[in-house]
Design a protein around this motif. Structure first.
Motif, PDB file in Angstrom:
ATOM      1  N   PHE A 249     -39.240   6.908 -44.376  1.00 42.80           N
ATOM      2  CA  PHE A 249     -38.136   6.394 -43.577  1.00 42.80           C
ATOM      3  C   PHE A 249     -36.836   7.098 -43.967  1.00 42.80           C
ATOM      4  O   PHE A 249     -36.367   6.969 -45.102  1.00 42.80           O
ATOM      5  CB  PHE A 249     -37.985   4.875 -43.764  1.00 42.80           C
ATOM      6  N   GLN A 250     -36.307   7.883 -43.059  1.00 41.08           N
ATOM      7  CA  GLN A 250     -35.028   8.583 -43.191  1.00 41.08           C
ATOM      8  C   GLN A 250     -34.982   9.636 -44.294  1.00 41.08           C
ATOM      9  O   GLN A 250     -33.921  10.183 -44.575  1.00 41.08           O
ATOM     10  CB  GLN A 250     -33.882   7.578 -43.408  1.00 41.08           C
ATOM     11  N   SER A 251     -36.095   9.944 -44.935  1.00 41.25           N
ATOM     12  CA  SER A 251     -36.035  10.928 -46.022  1.00 41.25           C
ATOM     13  C   SER A 251     -37.306  11.758 -46.121  1.00 41.25           C
ATOM     14  O   SER A 251     -38.377  11.357 -45.681  1.00 41.25           O
ATOM     15  CB  SER A 251     -35.774  10.235 -47.361  1.00 41.25           C
TER      16      SER A 251
ATOM     17  N   GLU B 155     -32.145  14.249 -46.851  1.00 39.10           N
ATOM     18  CA  GLU B 155     -31.715  13.103 -46.054  1.00 39.10           C
ATOM     19  C   GLU B 155     -30.926  13.566 -44.851  1.00 39.10           C
ATOM     20  O   GLU B 155     -30.157  14.517 -44.940  1.00 39.10           O
ATOM     21  CB  GLU B 155     -30.894  12.147 -46.915  1.00 39.10           C
ATOM     22  N   GLY B 156     -31.117  12.890 -43.725  1.00 35.37           N
ATOM     23  CA  GLY B 156     -30.425  13.261 -42.500  1.00 35.37           C
ATOM     24  C   GLY B 156     -31.040  12.628 -41.272  1.00 35.37           C
ATOM     25  O   GLY B 156     -30.370  12.439 -40.260  1.00 35.37           O
ATOM     26  N   HIS B 157     -32.322  12.289 -41.346  1.00 32.20           N
ATOM     27  CA  HIS B 157     -32.954  11.579 -40.236  1.00 32.20           C
ATOM     28  C   HIS B 157     -32.522  10.114 -40.277  1.00 32.20           C
ATOM     29  O   HIS B 157     -32.195   9.572 -41.337  1.00 32.20           O
ATOM     30  CB  HIS B 157     -34.481  11.680 -40.318  1.00 32.20           C
ATOM     31  N   THR B 158     -32.556   9.460 -39.107  1.00 38.20           N
ATOM     32  CA  THR B 158     -32.170   8.050 -39.031  1.00 38.20           C
ATOM     33  C   THR B 158     -33.351   7.148 -38.690  1.00 38.20           C
ATOM     34  O   THR B 158     -33.165   5.970 -38.389  1.00 38.20           O
ATOM     35  CB  THR B 158     -31.045   7.846 -37.992  1.00 38.20           C
ATOM     36  N   ASP B 159     -34.557   7.699 -38.742  1.00 44.28           N
ATOM     37  CA  ASP B 159     -35.779   6.933 -38.485  1.00 44.28           C
ATOM     38  C   ASP B 159     -36.891   7.583 -39.313  1.00 44.28           C
ATOM     39  O   ASP B 159     -36.643   8.473 -40.111  1.00 44.28           O
ATOM     40  CB  ASP B 159     -36.109   6.942 -36.987  1.00 44.28           C
TER      41      ASP B 159
ATOM     42  N   LYS C 135     -35.447  18.832 -37.271  1.00 40.70           N
ATOM     43  CA  LYS C 135     -34.532  19.418 -38.243  1.00 40.70           C
ATOM     44  C   LYS C 135     -35.239  20.529 -39.016  1.00 40.70           C
ATOM     45  O   LYS C 135     -36.442  20.464 -39.259  1.00 40.70           O
ATOM     46  CB  LYS C 135     -34.004  18.348 -39.206  1.00 40.70           C
ATOM     47  N   PHE C 136     -34.448  21.532 -39.380  1.00 38.23           N
ATOM     48  CA  PHE C 136     -34.941  22.670 -40.150  1.00 38.23           C
ATOM     49  C   PHE C 136     -34.202  22.695 -41.483  1.00 38.23           C
ATOM     50  O   PHE C 136     -32.973  22.649 -41.524  1.00 38.23           O
ATOM     51  CB  PHE C 136     -34.709  23.978 -39.385  1.00 38.23           C
TER      52      PHE C 136
END
Length: 192
Positions: free
Chosen positions: A58-60, A78-82, A106-107
């Motif tokens: 989750f998010q990481s 970290e950077g995703h929100t789901d 994301k890359f």
């Protein structure tokens, strides 16, 4: 792993287990349990050179150095929100791609854990799978409910083609010669 002597499995409890082939009798034994995630682990991927292991929760994303069956946490991305639902290393191991329930791709630079590029709203629903082609030229992504498969230029991150489908793709892979995409789909089919 690329050598075929290790595999990793994750679960809803956040634990990640690394298994090793014992050599005799073809039996597998658990050699390490990683408990760095605080939520479920939904994606796991070895780098093509077998030196890194990426896990998504989750998010990481946790990025481990991997050597002789032992994983050591190197970076937390970290950077995703789901939830991170899919991971794929580029063939040269210079980029790690992640697809998430937040609809983004994301890359990341696995050497230092930095974010290189984010394609926000890459799909209109969760990104269930991302996969680099073995020749490193493209990245293919698919989403759960938007019923689209997309082909991205792996160097420029530009969208090259979108396939509109009547079904959702759950998982995909690209053949070793980079000529075919194979998709596992919600309509009980595998398509090439």
């Amino acid at each position: 792993s690329p050598s075929g002597s290790h595999f990793a499995s994750g679960g809803s409890d956040g634990k990640l287990m690394i298994w090793s082939e014992s050599g005799e009798g073809g039996e597998w034994a658990r050699v390490q349990v990683l408990e760095d995630h605080t939520d479920g682990t939904y994606a796991v991927c070895f780098s093509p050179d077998g030196k890194q292991l990426a896990t998504g929760s989750f998010q990481s994303i946790n990025l481990y150095s991997f050597n002789e069956g032992s994983a050591i946490l190197a970076h937390t991305l970290e950077g995703h929100t789901d939830y991170v639902e899919s991971l794929s290393f580029s063939p040269d191991c210079k980029l790690l791609c992640s697809g998430s329930g937040d609809r983004s791709i994301k890359f990341w630079n696995p050497a230092d854990g930095s974010l290189v590029k984010s394609i926000d709203q890459a799909h209109t629903n969760r990104v269930t799978c991302v996969s680099y082609s073995p020749n490193g030229r493209i990245l293919v992504s698919a989403s759960w409910n938007d019923k689209r498969m997309k082909i991205w230029d792996a160097e420029t991150f530009e969208l090259k083609q979108t396939f509109e489908q009547k079904y959702s793709t759950i998982q995909l892979t690209i053949t070793a010669d980079s000529n075919y995409i194979v998709s596992a789909n919600r309509d009980h089919t595998v398509r090439i």
